[in-house]
Design an enzyme around this catalytic site. Structure first.
Site, PDB file in Angstrom:
ATOM      1  NE  ARG A  43      55.883 -17.601  30.468  1.00  0.00           N
ATOM      2  CZ  ARG A  43      55.925 -18.825  31.028  1.00  0.00           C
ATOM      3  NH1 ARG A  43      55.376 -19.874  30.422  1.00  0.00           N
ATOM      4  NH2 ARG A  43      56.516 -18.992  32.197  1.00  0.00           N
ATOM      5  NE  ARG A  69      31.090  -9.215  21.923  1.00  0.00           N
ATOM      6  CZ  ARG A  69      31.893  -8.163  21.748  1.00  0.00           C
ATOM      7  NH1 ARG A  69      32.556  -7.970  20.622  1.00  0.00           N
ATOM      8  NH2 ARG A  69      32.002  -7.263  22.712  1.00  0.00           N
ATOM      9  CB  ALA A  81      32.889  -2.425  25.713  1.00  0.00           C
ATOM     10  CD  GLU A  97      33.261   1.766  20.889  1.00  0.00           C
ATOM     11  OE1 GLU A  97      32.175   1.238  20.588  1.00  0.00           O
ATOM     12  OE2 GLU A  97      34.252   1.742  20.145  1.00  0.00           O
ATOM     13  CD  GLU A 101      28.957  -0.710  21.270  1.00  0.00           C
ATOM     14  OE1 GLU A 101      28.400  -1.090  22.321  1.00  0.00           O
ATOM     15  OE2 GLU A 101      30.017  -1.210  20.847  1.00  0.00           O
ATOM     16  N   PRO A 119      45.412 -11.864  31.566  1.00  0.00           N
ATOM     17  CG  PRO A 119      45.885 -11.665  33.839  1.00  0.00           C
ATOM     18  CD  PRO A 119      44.739 -11.739  32.865  1.00  0.00           C
ATOM     19  N   GLY A 120      47.240 -13.929  31.259  1.00  0.00           N
ATOM     20  CA  GLY A 120      48.095 -15.068  30.937  1.00  0.00           C
ATOM     21  C   GLY A 120      48.592 -15.056  29.504  1.00  0.00           C
ATOM     22  CD  GLU A 124      40.676  -6.746  25.703  1.00  0.00           C
ATOM     23  OE1 GLU A 124      39.759  -6.141  25.145  1.00  0.00           O
ATOM     24  OE2 GLU A 124      40.574  -7.941  26.041  1.00  0.00           O
ATOM     25  CD  GLU A 145      29.934  -1.308  16.595  1.00  0.00           C
ATOM     26  OE1 GLU A 145      30.561  -1.527  17.622  1.00  0.00           O
ATOM     27  OE2 GLU A 145      29.441  -0.193  16.325  1.00  0.00           O
TER      28      GLU A 145
END
Lengths: 188, 188
Positions: A43, A69, A81, A97, A101, A119-120, A124, A145
């Site tokens: 995994r 991004r 975020a 944040e 921001e 979740p795989g 996070e 930023e």
């Protein structure tokens, strides 16, 4: 299709862990696990410190930021975020944040959702707070930023979703919850 | 707070890319990028093949699977999903994953959302389809998959959200969109 009612789930016991990488934001390990048939598999697991986001409504508009991004190679419009600092409470990170921001100060933040982004392969967790009470403070971006602040209506949010400018899980969920609030009076 | 209207966003040009890891599901690279002030910084980037998920409603219940998530160290209840095979169309993957994981066959899948799960560090995109027309086929799990199939009401979904058994972005978004559909007649 019958539902399985008497089954238990295999809990993938760890046989060994190989630490591959430790970075500024994420780290990577590969766990070898035991399978029920006696075999093994691996995994791939990303460790992340967690993050906080804010659904902030001001004058019936959603506060969003446009930012580049790098993993996507394009700009995106997202709710504010950022990742948690060490030992930082998620609600503190969310307020921090938002102000860093966008320059807006949140009042009466309420936890709306907390969820795993993927979740795989990653641990996070993202804590998302809601407020419709903001006042004006001072924007203070991190050195690396660069964002454009926007206030958008639900119709503008739908247009950005249609164009692909809004296309991340947290912002789609924020817009969908905001629609529930506007149309039914409840965020959930 | 004034909106920024005449600003453009810095597009983080790549100076160099270091490939760290290539796995079964993800790969990891670290890009060094140029900053506007002439400096540099790094971006940690996970590459992922993309995934597909299904919001499948049967008899006014949502089809979900309970499965162990090694990165979280616990079981979770999620809508059926899985990563795209090489060159596989997302809608084909969505139908395949639903049938493999649950034994249900989807008819008339419609694209509900496509979104990035964690755009700060990963390029993973998740295509989510909706159907309320399913028939019964044959479950066929991968060798290292072990799931329990459930059909849940909105009230049960809310209870699983409250208990933390449902706590991933795609399933929260699925439940929120399903509520919009039930309460307003529209999924979006």
């Amino acid at each position: 299709m019958k539902e399985d009612t008497n089954k238990t789930i295999w809990n993938e016991p760890t046989i060994s862990t190989e630490h591959i990488f430790t970075g500024k934001v994420i780290s990577l390990q590969v766990d070898t696990i035991a399978l029920p048939d006696g075999g093994t598999t691996t995994r791939e697991i990303i460790k992340h410190p967690g993050a906080a986001a804010v659904v902030a409504i001001h004058d019936e508009k959603l506060i969003v930021v446009e930012q580049y991004r790098k993993p996507l190679g394009k700009t995106q419009i997202e709710i504010p975020a950022g990742k948690l600092d060490p030992k930082e409470e998620p609600i503190v990170a969310a307020a921090r944040e938002l102000e860093e921001e966008t320059g807006y100060i949140a009042h009466n933040l309420q936890l709306l959702h907390q969820y795993y982004t993927s979740p795989g392969f990653a641990d996070e967790i993202l804590y998302t707070y809601f407020t419709n009470e903001v006042t004006i403070g001072q924007q203070n971006l991190d050195d690396d930023e660069d964002v454009i602040v926007k206030l958008i209506t639900i119709e503008e949010a739908d247009a950005y979703i249609a164009s692909g400018d809004i296309s991340d899980a947290k912002t789609l969920l924020a817009v969908t919850a905001w629609k529930l609030l506007q149309r039914t009076g409840s965020l959930t």
